[in-house]
Write a protein that holds these residues in place. Structure first.
Motif, PDB file in Angstrom:
ATOM      1  N   ILE A 192      -9.139  -1.745   0.963  1.00  0.00           N
ATOM      2  CA  ILE A 192      -8.717  -0.632   0.120  1.00  0.00           C
ATOM      3  C   ILE A 192      -7.604   0.064   0.875  1.00  0.00           C
ATOM      4  O   ILE A 192      -7.817   0.557   1.990  1.00  0.00           O
ATOM      5  N   ASP A 193      -6.419   0.030   0.298  1.00  0.00           N
ATOM      6  CA  ASP A 193      -5.232   0.604   0.937  1.00  0.00           C
ATOM      7  C   ASP A 193      -5.007   0.033   2.329  1.00  0.00           C
ATOM      8  O   ASP A 193      -4.611   0.737   3.250  1.00  0.00           O
ATOM      9  N   HIS A 230      -4.197   5.323 -10.695  1.00  0.00           N
ATOM     10  CA  HIS A 230      -4.866   5.603  -9.421  1.00  0.00           C
ATOM     11  C   HIS A 230      -5.282   4.335  -8.691  1.00  0.00           C
ATOM     12  O   HIS A 230      -5.262   4.298  -7.463  1.00  0.00           O
ATOM     13  N   PHE A 231      -5.716   3.283  -9.426  1.00  0.00           N
ATOM     14  CA  PHE A 231      -6.266   2.100  -8.778  1.00  0.00           C
ATOM     15  C   PHE A 231      -5.678   0.817  -9.351  1.00  0.00           C
ATOM     16  O   PHE A 231      -5.526   0.685 -10.564  1.00  0.00           O
ATOM     17  N   MET A 248     -15.153   4.691  -3.654  1.00  0.00           N
ATOM     18  CA  MET A 248     -14.333   5.205  -4.760  1.00  0.00           C
ATOM     19  C   MET A 248     -14.475   6.717  -4.886  1.00  0.00           C
ATOM     20  O   MET A 248     -13.506   7.412  -5.177  1.00  0.00           O
ATOM     21  N   LYS A 252     -12.139   8.219  -2.487  1.00  0.00           N
ATOM     22  CA  LYS A 252     -10.740   8.110  -2.911  1.00  0.00           C
ATOM     23  C   LYS A 252     -10.401   9.086  -4.036  1.00  0.00           C
ATOM     24  O   LYS A 252      -9.277   9.538  -4.145  1.00  0.00           O
ATOM     25  N   ARG A 253     -11.372   9.368  -4.851  1.00  0.00           N
ATOM     26  CA  ARG A 253     -11.114  10.286  -5.982  1.00  0.00           C
ATOM     27  C   ARG A 253     -11.098  11.743  -5.554  1.00  0.00           C
ATOM     28  O   ARG A 253     -10.544  12.582  -6.259  1.00  0.00           O
ATOM     29  N   ASN A 267       0.798  -1.208   0.000  1.00  0.00           N
ATOM     30  CA  ASN A 267       0.000   0.000   0.000  1.00  0.00           C
ATOM     31  C   ASN A 267       0.836   1.265   0.000  1.00  0.00           C
ATOM     32  O   ASN A 267       0.314   2.351   0.124  1.00  0.00           O
ATOM     33  N   ILE A 314      -6.920  -2.084  -4.273  1.00  0.00           N
ATOM     34  CA  ILE A 314      -8.185  -2.696  -3.881  1.00  0.00           C
ATOM     35  C   ILE A 314      -8.003  -4.201  -3.959  1.00  0.00           C
ATOM     36  O   ILE A 314      -7.668  -4.731  -5.019  1.00  0.00           O
ATOM     37  N   ARG A 367      -2.013   4.147  -7.048  1.00  0.00           N
ATOM     38  CA  ARG A 367      -2.009   4.891  -5.785  1.00  0.00           C
ATOM     39  C   ARG A 367      -2.881   4.192  -4.738  1.00  0.00           C
ATOM     40  O   ARG A 367      -2.550   4.168  -3.569  1.00  0.00           O
ATOM     41  N   HIS A 368      -3.998   3.600  -5.169  1.00  0.00           N
ATOM     42  CA  HIS A 368      -4.906   2.898  -4.263  1.00  0.00           C
ATOM     43  C   HIS A 368      -4.992   1.434  -4.686  1.00  0.00           C
ATOM     44  O   HIS A 368      -5.230   1.139  -5.861  1.00  0.00           O
ATOM     45  N   THR A 398      -3.987  -2.277 -13.364  1.00  0.00           N
ATOM     46  CA  THR A 398      -3.969  -0.919 -12.816  1.00  0.00           C
ATOM     47  C   THR A 398      -4.606   0.006 -13.840  1.00  0.00           C
ATOM     48  O   THR A 398      -4.385  -0.151 -15.049  1.00  0.00           O
TER      49      THR A 398
END
Length: 164
Positions: free
Chosen positions: A142-143, A122-123, A159, A162-163, A8, A86, A83-84, A117
């Motif tokens: 998540i993270d 981002h994810f 989500m 997170k955004r 993470n 899941i 970055r995140h 990814t």
């Protein structure tokens, strides 16, 4: 740093000199391959393929042996994660509570498959085979933060957080 923390952490740019330094520092340990791979994964967030021949030479192993260990363990990344991260549980309890439907929703929502990814980095979505939340299925992390009883609507709300 633990494997979960590494998974993470934001990835750092790969640095061949720093990677070689890690290999040199740990090569004299008994069973040095795993400590080296963990240290590289912890430092950079992944283990770049360019270091496989270096590790093999330093430990007097074949490239296939190093590659085999690197690809056998799911916590070793072969490329930087988003970055995140899941992680969706695929264990039986989660599957019995519409886990596959949730997984399909996540893939549609993010427009990527498992182990991929997003183009904006981002994810990243990954499968896990038990998060220990069987009574709260379906579950995901998540993270590194656990979430139980996740519906498609709850996932969308997570989500959106997170955004922002």
């Amino acid at each position: 740093m633990s494997g979960l923390a590494a998974a993470n952490s934001p990835a750092r740019s790969w640095d061949n000199d720093a990677a070689l330094s890690i290999v040199q520092e740990k090569k004299s340990l008994d069973g040095a391959l795993m400590p080296i791979l963990h240290a590289l994964n912890d430092k950079f967030g992944y283990v770049d393929a360019s270091v496989v021949p270096v590790i093999a030479e330093e430990l007097n192993l074949s490239r296939a042996e190093v590659h085999g260990v690197l690809t056998f363990y799911h916590d070793f990344r072969k490329e930087p994660a988003g970055r995140h991260v899941i992680k969706i549980c695929r264990a039986e309890a989660c599957q019995s509570m519409a886990g596959r439907d949730l997984e399909e929703h996540v893939k549609r929502h993010l427009r990527i498959g498992m182990g991929e990814t997003t183009p904006d980095k981002h994810f990243t979505v990954e499968a896990v085979y038990c998060l220990g939340l069987c009574a709260c299925s379906p579950a995901m992390s998540i993270d590194g933060k656990l979430h139980g009883r996740v519906t498609p609507q709850r996932f969308d709300a997570l989500m959106a957080e997170k955004r922002s």
